[in-house]
Design an enzyme around this catalytic site. Sequence first.
Site, mmCIF file in Angstrom:
data_model
loop_
_atom_site.group_PDB
_atom_site.id
_atom_site.type_symbol
_atom_site.label_atom_id
_atom_site.label_comp_id
_atom_site.label_asym_id
_atom_site.label_seq_id
_atom_site.Cartn_x
_atom_site.Cartn_y
_atom_site.Cartn_z
ATOM 1 N N ARG A 41 -31.398 -6.699 5.366
ATOM 2 C CA ARG A 41 -31.630 -5.492 4.566
ATOM 3 C C ARG A 41 -32.440 -5.809 3.311
ATOM 4 O O ARG A 41 -32.354 -6.907 2.769
ATOM 5 C CB ARG A 41 -30.290 -4.863 4.178
ATOM 6 C CG ARG A 41 -29.433 -4.448 5.362
ATOM 7 C CD ARG A 41 -28.088 -3.878 4.919
ATOM 8 N NE ARG A 41 -27.288 -3.447 6.057
ATOM 9 C CZ ARG A 41 -26.466 -4.238 6.728
ATOM 10 N NH1 ARG A 41 -26.313 -5.507 6.352
ATOM 11 N NH2 ARG A 41 -25.779 -3.771 7.759
ATOM 12 N N HIS A 62 -34.417 -6.256 12.314
ATOM 13 C CA HIS A 62 -33.558 -7.051 13.184
ATOM 14 C C HIS A 62 -34.330 -8.282 13.656
ATOM 15 O O HIS A 62 -35.533 -8.204 13.922
ATOM 16 C CB HIS A 62 -33.108 -6.229 14.391
ATOM 17 C CG HIS A 62 -32.413 -4.962 14.024
ATOM 18 N ND1 HIS A 62 -31.349 -4.928 13.144
ATOM 19 C CD2 HIS A 62 -32.631 -3.670 14.396
ATOM 20 C CE1 HIS A 62 -30.941 -3.677 13.006
ATOM 21 N NE2 HIS A 62 -31.704 -2.901 13.739
#
Length: 394
Positions: free
Chosen positions: A262, A81
């Site tokens: 990701r 994140h």
Amino acid sequence: MRRLHHTSREYDWGSSEDIPRFLRESPDGRPVAEVWMGTHPLGSSTVDADDGELSLASLAGELPFMLKLLAASRPLSIQVHPNAQQAEAGFAGEEEAGVPIDAPHRVYRDAHHKPEMVYALTTFDTLVGFRPTAEILRILTAIESPLAGSLAESLNARPGFSGIVRVVETLLEDKPDVAEIDQIVTSCRDLAAQGIDIKRAYATAVEIAEDHPGDVGVVMSLLLNRLTLQPGEAAFLGAGIIHAHLRGMCLEVMVSSDNVLRAGLTSKHLDPVGLVGCLDKGMSRLARVTPEQFGFSTDVFSPAVEEFALSITQCSRAEPRGAVLPDAPRRIVVCTGGEVELVNEHGDRVRLQRGESVYADGSDGVLHGIGTGELAQAYTPTSETPDAELTDLI
């Protein structure tokens, strides 16, 4: 106090049993992965109103935190994140480029960073943060594979955090073919069968390969710490910590954000360049959270971030007037076990069973829980909120 209703997410890694049973519903075979509790525009909760349901955001404004119920039956994506600066710049860039907010390839869905805390409801397994260089080298050198050998050589030449990030970058830029990954998995399986494993690295790679055969994330998992939380234990993950949850059910409390970069173990959009860019900023904090006690029956998990804290209150007949919850201007309270009557300072009462939740604000004052059960409360900490003890894992 207002009763809440929430949106759920059906991702392929979700459990078909855990969340439905937690919500006292009959499983229908669909993989329910998450329940979002908060005001994020992609999944705002609603509250009961006189004429139906009202968006929580229209009542409470934008909450700085979000609470999630998460249940994984197979590994989630390897992800990172962003920090606040990266989130602001990334969101502005995608807005300017006209990428729809709900587009599958969109990365920055809001302008917020996303530190988070995991509180285990069942035994919860996750991969979090990079192992030390020496440990990674021990893991790689025991594997009979040219790929493992080349990665070890690279890390020997450039040890430390930056060298590990470069190994990740190499794996993502020049992805190994399926045969190379299978060779590593075979060697890991053989080593584990011989009783040789280094902090569960080999067993983990074999386990992940069963769900994601041929995925580069299988190799990347060898670089990551495996952490197991028992029910009632918590861990804090700062923005920029690489991780991949494996199995189990938990509560996640976080900044209200859906920004995820990701790199593997998923069918969703990958952003390897963005992920490496986040890692290049250096390590954030990764720690176990030991709560501070509040009153007689409440543990406070406050990891010293300004947006969120989590309290867990055990209610019993030992306190006839009810267990006291920490006061806060805006809070989401969910019953995580048993049956509890929540009472505000005006005497208003709401009865909650497992999975049911309410929103309370400053006008409700101090809340008490009467009955036999457990209440989890997500809220913004105040100056009186005690900081929990953090024990660094790396």
